[in-house]
Scaffold this motif. Structure first.
Motif, PDB file in Angstrom:
ATOM      1  N   ASP A   5      -8.884 -18.935   0.520  1.00 37.63           N
ATOM      2  CA  ASP A   5      -8.978 -19.704   1.744  1.00 37.63           C
ATOM      3  C   ASP A   5      -8.411 -18.578   2.677  1.00 37.63           C
ATOM      4  N   GLU A   6      -7.947 -19.076   3.949  1.00 37.11           N
ATOM      5  CA  GLU A   6      -7.639 -18.104   5.029  1.00 37.11           C
ATOM      6  C   GLU A   6      -6.112 -17.872   4.693  1.00 37.11           C
ATOM      7  N   PHE A   7      -5.507 -18.535   3.869  1.00 39.24           N
ATOM      8  CA  PHE A   7      -4.087 -18.435   3.478  1.00 39.24           C
ATOM      9  C   PHE A   7      -3.841 -17.232   2.141  1.00 39.24           C
ATOM     10  N   THR A   8      -4.752 -17.919   1.147  1.00 46.21           N
ATOM     11  CA  THR A   8      -4.715 -17.180  -0.005  1.00 46.21           C
ATOM     12  C   THR A   8      -5.465 -15.856  -0.155  1.00 46.21           C
ATOM     13  N   VAL A   9      -6.407 -15.555   0.958  1.00 45.17           N
ATOM     14  CA  VAL A   9      -6.769 -13.957   0.833  1.00 45.17           C
ATOM     15  C   VAL A   9      -5.601 -13.188   1.469  1.00 45.17           C
ATOM     16  N   THR A  10      -4.574 -13.632   1.989  1.00 45.36           N
ATOM     17  CA  THR A  10      -3.579 -12.823   2.224  1.00 45.36           C
ATOM     18  C   THR A  10      -2.882 -12.345   1.162  1.00 45.36           C
ATOM     19  N   ASP A  11      -2.376 -13.136   0.117  1.00 46.55           N
ATOM     20  CA  ASP A  11      -1.845 -12.766  -0.955  1.00 46.55           C
ATOM     21  C   ASP A  11      -2.851 -11.702  -1.790  1.00 46.55           C
ATOM     22  N   GLU A  12      -4.006 -12.076  -1.733  1.00 45.50           N
ATOM     23  CA  GLU A  12      -5.104 -11.551  -2.819  1.00 45.50           C
ATOM     24  C   GLU A  12      -5.070  -9.944  -2.190  1.00 45.50           C
ATOM     25  N   THR A  13      -5.286  -9.946  -0.697  1.00 49.38           N
ATOM     26  CA  THR A  13      -5.338  -8.619  -0.081  1.00 49.38           C
ATOM     27  C   THR A  13      -3.878  -7.910  -0.471  1.00 49.38           C
ATOM     28  N   LEU A  14      -2.648  -8.473  -0.443  1.00 44.82           N
ATOM     29  CA  LEU A  14      -1.592  -7.577  -0.892  1.00 44.82           C
ATOM     30  C   LEU A  14      -1.568  -7.056  -2.400  1.00 44.82           C
ATOM     31  N   ARG A  15      -2.096  -7.947  -3.025  1.00 50.02           N
ATOM     32  CA  ARG A  15      -2.198  -7.827  -4.517  1.00 50.02           C
ATOM     33  C   ARG A  15      -3.129  -6.541  -4.593  1.00 50.02           C
ATOM     34  N   GLN A  16      -4.184  -6.564  -4.067  1.00 46.29           N
ATOM     35  CA  GLN A  16      -4.894  -5.275  -4.124  1.00 46.29           C
ATOM     36  C   GLN A  16      -4.273  -4.153  -3.634  1.00 46.29           C
ATOM     37  N   MET A  17      -3.585  -4.163  -2.663  1.00 48.48           N
ATOM     38  CA  MET A  17      -2.851  -3.069  -2.041  1.00 48.48           C
ATOM     39  C   MET A  17      -1.644  -2.813  -2.885  1.00 48.48           C
ATOM     40  N   ALA A  18      -1.194  -3.346  -3.646  1.00 49.53           N
ATOM     41  CA  ALA A  18       0.289  -3.214  -4.344  1.00 49.53           C
ATOM     42  C   ALA A  18       0.122  -1.918  -4.898  1.00 49.53           C
ATOM     43  N   GLY A  19      -0.580  -1.037  -5.301  1.00 55.77           N
ATOM     44  CA  GLY A  19      -0.299   0.135  -6.110  1.00 55.77           C
ATOM     45  C   GLY A  19      -0.230   1.430  -5.209  1.00 55.77           C
ATOM     46  N   THR A  20      -0.252   1.096  -3.859  1.00 51.02           N
ATOM     47  CA  THR A  20       0.183   2.123  -2.758  1.00 51.02           C
ATOM     48  C   THR A  20       1.444   3.117  -3.236  1.00 51.02           C
ATOM     49  N   ALA A  21       1.239   4.226  -3.602  1.00 49.00           N
ATOM     50  CA  ALA A  21       2.222   4.829  -4.365  1.00 49.00           C
ATOM     51  C   ALA A  21       3.542   5.157  -3.218  1.00 49.00           C
ATOM     52  N   ASN A  22       3.056   5.798  -1.981  1.00 48.47           N
ATOM     53  CA  ASN A  22       4.372   6.007  -0.960  1.00 48.47           C
ATOM     54  C   ASN A  22       4.916   4.434  -0.454  1.00 48.47           C
ATOM     55  N   PRO A  23       6.234   4.317  -0.807  1.00 45.26           N
ATOM     56  CA  PRO A  23       6.805   3.056  -0.693  1.00 45.26           C
ATOM     57  C   PRO A  23       6.740   2.806   0.873  1.00 45.26           C
ATOM     58  N   ARG A  24       6.872   3.698   1.692  1.00 49.84           N
ATOM     59  CA  ARG A  24       7.009   3.339   3.191  1.00 49.84           C
ATOM     60  C   ARG A  24       5.705   2.876   3.652  1.00 49.84           C
ATOM     61  N   LEU A  25       4.686   3.801   3.288  1.00 46.34           N
ATOM     62  CA  LEU A  25       3.280   3.566   3.589  1.00 46.34           C
ATOM     63  C   LEU A  25       2.904   1.776   3.135  1.00 46.34           C
ATOM     64  N   LYS A  26       3.395   1.596   1.967  1.00 49.00           N
ATOM     65  CA  LYS A  26       3.157   0.365   1.279  1.00 49.00           C
ATOM     66  C   LYS A  26       3.759  -0.771   2.103  1.00 49.00           C
ATOM     67  N   GLN A  27       5.290  -0.530   2.437  1.00 44.53           N
ATOM     68  CA  GLN A  27       5.725  -1.668   3.390  1.00 44.53           C
ATOM     69  C   GLN A  27       5.012  -1.727   4.732  1.00 44.53           C
ATOM     70  N   ILE A  28       4.455  -0.676   5.120  1.00 40.86           N
ATOM     71  CA  ILE A  28       3.930  -0.743   6.530  1.00 40.86           C
ATOM     72  C   ILE A  28       2.669  -1.404   6.320  1.00 40.86           C
ATOM     73  N   GLY A  29       1.850  -1.013   5.317  1.00 37.43           N
ATOM     74  CA  GLY A  29       0.483  -1.749   5.256  1.00 37.43           C
ATOM     75  C   GLY A  29       0.529  -2.990   5.021  1.00 37.43           C
ATOM     76  N   GLU A  30       1.362  -3.652   3.957  1.00 41.30           N
ATOM     77  CA  GLU A  30       1.569  -5.042   3.947  1.00 41.30           C
ATOM     78  C   GLU A  30       2.079  -5.775   4.962  1.00 41.30           C
ATOM     79  N   ALA A  31       3.162  -5.172   5.879  1.00 43.41           N
ATOM     80  CA  ALA A  31       3.472  -6.181   7.139  1.00 43.41           C
ATOM     81  C   ALA A  31       2.180  -6.089   7.961  1.00 43.41           C
ATOM     82  N   ALA A  32       1.239  -4.979   8.024  1.00 44.48           N
ATOM     83  CA  ALA A  32       0.307  -4.975   9.118  1.00 44.48           C
ATOM     84  C   ALA A  32      -0.690  -6.090   8.629  1.00 44.48           C
TER      85      ALA A  32
END
Ligand code: BEZ
Ligand code: FE
Length: 300
Positions: A5-32
């Motif tokens: 739903d409109e809430f859980t899609v946020t968690d799933e998006t973050l889960r799929q992005m979790a492998g971002t290697a650069n920690p700063r890029l990961k932080q910025i991408g997740e916050a965005a």
């Protein structure tokens, strides 16, 4: 199986992005992602509105050229550039002069001029002198600091606007002497409208804003071992000094042109400003934005 739903899609998006290697890029991408999703939920964004937003950003991109950076302009009128500058100043190890917007009209490759030169090719208004020192935070002179200056003409236009970038004008680079001193001649620049003939201008007009910047002179100052300072000096008597469309004015950057017997050219009205540079941390730069010509080349 996903059942989002409109809430859980946020968690799933973050889960799929979790492998971002650069920690700063990961932080910025997740916050965005979190903020974008929360924004859509807050305003209950419709598909039509979402598409309008996409079309707007597409037009912003299409307006960009080697002589025009519409995305920086968008960031400027939305106050984002000013937020980034303020955060940057706060991160300094020590206080220097305050930053202000680089704006879209900075150009690299301007020749170093002899001290005291007039930076306007054919001045048609009263000449002024801008003078002062570049020092460290304790007031010790910084020799050989590079001061890059750019401004509009007395008609309120940059060289990139008047002559399509064919010649460099209303720009000058100077190296401070052993005493950290600098001075150059210019004319008082006229305040001007940000470029309004694109999607950002259209948005500004829809918001019933005047789109003006108060009269100012841009300065980019660098010295080895110090934070590069991107700033501007603002003329306090400009009618728009309290309503800059891009939020660049700070009290400490406001100046006046006045008669001053201490000026290196006492016959002319002068602006006196001493710049303080903060010591650099490793890899530190004061720059927010870039030469639009270089940016387009990098993107090709
Ligand atoms: C400028 O000062 O050159 C500028 C800054 C932001 C938007 C437009 C112009
Ligand atoms: Fe400007």
């Amino acid at each position: 199986m996903q059942n989002l739903d409109e809430f859980t899609v946020t968690d799933e998006t973050l889960r799929q992005m979790a492998g971002t290697a650069n920690p700063r890029l990961k932080q910025i991408g997740e916050a965005a992602v979190k903020h974008m999703h929360a924004f859509a939920r807050e305003v209950n964004l419709t598909p039509e509105e979402w598409l309008l937003g996409i079309q707007f950003l597409t037009e912003v991109g299409q307006k960009c050229s080697p002589l025009r950076q519409e995305f920086i302009l968008l960031s400027d009128v939305l106050g984002l550039s000013a937020v980034v500058n303020a955060l940057h100043d706060k991160k300094a190890r020590e206080l220097g002069s305050q930053s202000s917007l680089l704006g879209p009209f900075y150009r690299e490759g301007v020749a170093v001029m002899p001290m005291g030169s007039q930076i306007v090719e054919q001045p048609t208004a009263e000449e002024i002198v801008v003078w002062g020192k570049v020092t460290d935070n304790d007031g010790a002179a910084l020799a050989n600091a590079l001061i890059q200056i750019w401004q509009t003409s007395e008609r309120g236009l940059y060289d990139l606007q008047e002559r399509n970038g064919e010649s460099m004008d209303m720009r000058g680079n100077f190296l401070t002497g052993q005493d950290g001193a600098y001075h150059f001649r210019s004319v008082r620049p006229l305040g001007y409208s940000i470029p309004m003939d694109g999607p950002v201008g259209e948005m500004v007009m829809m918001q019933h804003r005047h789109g003006m910047r108060p009269s100012h002179i841009h300065c980019l100052i660098g010295a080895e071992g110090y934070r590069e300072l991107v700033t501007a000096l603002y003329f306090g008597d400009d009618p728009n000094i309290d309503s800059d469309t891009v939020f660049g004015v700070s009290r400490s950057l406001v100046v006046e042109a006045r008669e001053d017997p201490a000026s290196p050219v006492p016959g002319l009205r002068s602006v006196h400003y001493d710049f303080r540079l903060a010591k650099a941390a490793a890899g530190d730069s004061g720059r927010v934005g870039a030469d639009p010509t270089k940016m387009m080349k990098a993107a090709e």
